[in-house]
Design a protein around this motif. Structure first.
Motif, PDB file in Angstrom:
ATOM      1  N   HIS A 166       0.824  -1.203   0.000  1.00 35.67           N
ATOM      2  CA  HIS A 166       0.000   0.000   0.000  1.00 35.67           C
ATOM      3  C   HIS A 166       0.863   1.260   0.000  1.00 35.67           C
ATOM      4  O   HIS A 166       1.925   1.309   0.624  1.00 35.67           O
ATOM      5  CB  HIS A 166      -0.928  -0.001   1.218  1.00 35.67           C
ATOM      6  CG  HIS A 166      -2.022  -1.016   1.129  1.00 35.67           C
ATOM      7  ND1 HIS A 166      -3.260  -0.737   0.612  1.00 35.67           N
ATOM      8  CD2 HIS A 166      -2.049  -2.331   1.465  1.00 35.67           C
ATOM      9  CE1 HIS A 166      -4.016  -1.832   0.641  1.00 35.67           C
ATOM     10  NE2 HIS A 166      -3.303  -2.816   1.149  1.00 35.67           N
ATOM     11  N   ALA A 167       0.385   2.273  -0.701  1.00 37.18           N
ATOM     12  CA  ALA A 167       1.082   3.550  -0.757  1.00 37.18           C
ATOM     13  C   ALA A 167       1.067   4.229   0.613  1.00 37.18           C
ATOM     14  O   ALA A 167       0.255   3.900   1.478  1.00 37.18           O
ATOM     15  CB  ALA A 167       0.419   4.459  -1.792  1.00 37.18           C
ATOM     16  N   ILE A 168       1.987   5.164   0.790  1.00 33.15           N
ATOM     17  CA  ILE A 168       2.069   5.946   2.025  1.00 33.15           C
ATOM     18  C   ILE A 168       1.779   7.403   1.716  1.00 33.15           C
ATOM     19  O   ILE A 168       2.393   7.993   0.817  1.00 33.15           O
ATOM     20  CB  ILE A 168       3.461   5.821   2.674  1.00 33.15           C
ATOM     21  CG1 ILE A 168       3.705   4.390   3.150  1.00 33.15           C
ATOM     22  CG2 ILE A 168       3.612   6.813   3.836  1.00 33.15           C
ATOM     23  CD1 ILE A 168       5.118   4.142   3.643  1.00 33.15           C
ATOM     24  N   VAL A 169       0.842   7.978   2.438  1.00 31.97           N
ATOM     25  CA  VAL A 169       0.578   9.417   2.396  1.00 31.97           C
ATOM     26  C   VAL A 169       0.706   9.935   3.821  1.00 31.97           C
ATOM     27  O   VAL A 169       0.030   9.442   4.727  1.00 31.97           O
ATOM     28  CB  VAL A 169      -0.818   9.734   1.830  1.00 31.97           C
ATOM     29  CG1 VAL A 169      -1.071  11.237   1.860  1.00 31.97           C
ATOM     30  CG2 VAL A 169      -0.953   9.203   0.407  1.00 31.97           C
ATOM     31  N   ALA A 170       1.587  10.897   4.026  1.00 36.03           N
ATOM     32  CA  ALA A 170       1.853  11.418   5.367  1.00 36.03           C
ATOM     33  C   ALA A 170       1.170  12.772   5.561  1.00 36.03           C
ATOM     34  O   ALA A 170       0.901  13.497   4.600  1.00 36.03           O
ATOM     35  CB  ALA A 170       3.359  11.563   5.579  1.00 36.03           C
TER      36      ALA A 170
END
Length: 259
Positions: A166-170
């Motif tokens: 899964h992608a990471i968005v911070a």
């Protein structure tokens, strides 16, 4: 800051709205390209309970190691943590949750997050606990595994198995650039162009400390490594701050060996 001018007067102002409990994507590799001034400002602000996504967690007393040593981190997503003794102590004693991720996968999870790609399949980790689950994310005080990684979805393409990541968005991203203009266009120098661009892409709000601030148009468009569309705040460093680049490991020869 007015219009397209994204320059912030101080590090304290740049990080003032980062709340306790935020998730941060932080650039750098080892001690190269680390946004140490912004990290120090977070430390001074007392911000705590942070989740950090970074290739590594700094070293004892520098970079992310400053926040770690003060007990300000609750969770770390990283690919390498071997240079920080306090990190190992907190992890093994159950004070810190750690999600170890293969290095290339971590970079792609950050890049995907910044590109609007929610997930992707990769061959990295197939046949290991990365895919099958069971990696210890957190221990209890007695050394037992209190939380382990879950199994990940796997799928076969053209006869080869892949694992879903899964992608990471911070919430925020902190990065360091060699040169930047007032519109947020950034250039990274040499190996500092490592995790900084994907970390910057992954932040909903991205803050860049820059060693050299130039006016818009002074950076050739073909030389831009990260467009200003990804950057929301630019902090110009003083010459002293820009020159503060510790060496992670120093090896010297004796006079006899040199002879």
């Amino acid at each position: 800051m007015t219009g397209m001018d994204k320059v912030i007067a101080s590090a304290a102002e740049a990080v003032a709205d980062i709340p306790d409990g935020a998730t941060l994507a932080v650039g750098g590799f080892g001690m190269c390209g680390v946004p140490a001034v912004l990290i120090d400002a977070l430390f001074a602000a007392g911000t705590t309970d942070l989740e950090v996504v970074s290739n590594n967690a700094g070293v004892d007393g520098w970079g992310l190691g400053v926040l770690l040593g003060a007990g300000r981190l609750r969770r770390v997503v990283a690919s390498y943590v071997g240079e920080n003794k306090e990190f190992a102590r907190q992890y093994l004693s159950g004070e810190l949750e750690v999600e170890l991720t293969p290095q290339g996968t971590l970079a792609e999870r950050l890049r995907a997050g910044g590109s609007g790609i929610p997930a992707f399949f990769t061959a990295t980790g197939v046949g290991t606990q990365v895919a099958e689950g069971g990696l210890p994310w957190k221990y209890d005080a007695e050394g037992n595994v209190a939380k382990a990684s879950p199994a990940k979805q796997r799928q076969t393409f053209d006869g080869k198995e892949y694992v879903l990541e899964h992608a990471i968005v911070a919430d925020f991203a902190l990065v360091r650039a060699w040169r930047g203009d007032r519109h947020g266009n950034l250039v990274f120098k040499d190996s500092a162009r490592n995790f900084n661009p994907p970390a910057a892409m992954a932040g909903r709000v991205t803050i860049a400390e820059v060693e050299q601030l130039v006016e818009p148009g002074e950076i050739d468009a073909n030389a831009v490594h990260l467009p200003g569309a990804f950057v929301h705040r630019v902090l110009p460093l003083t010459p002293e701050q820009a020159a503060d680049k510790p060496i992670e490991k120093r090896t010297v020869r004796t006079a006899e060996e040199s002879a």
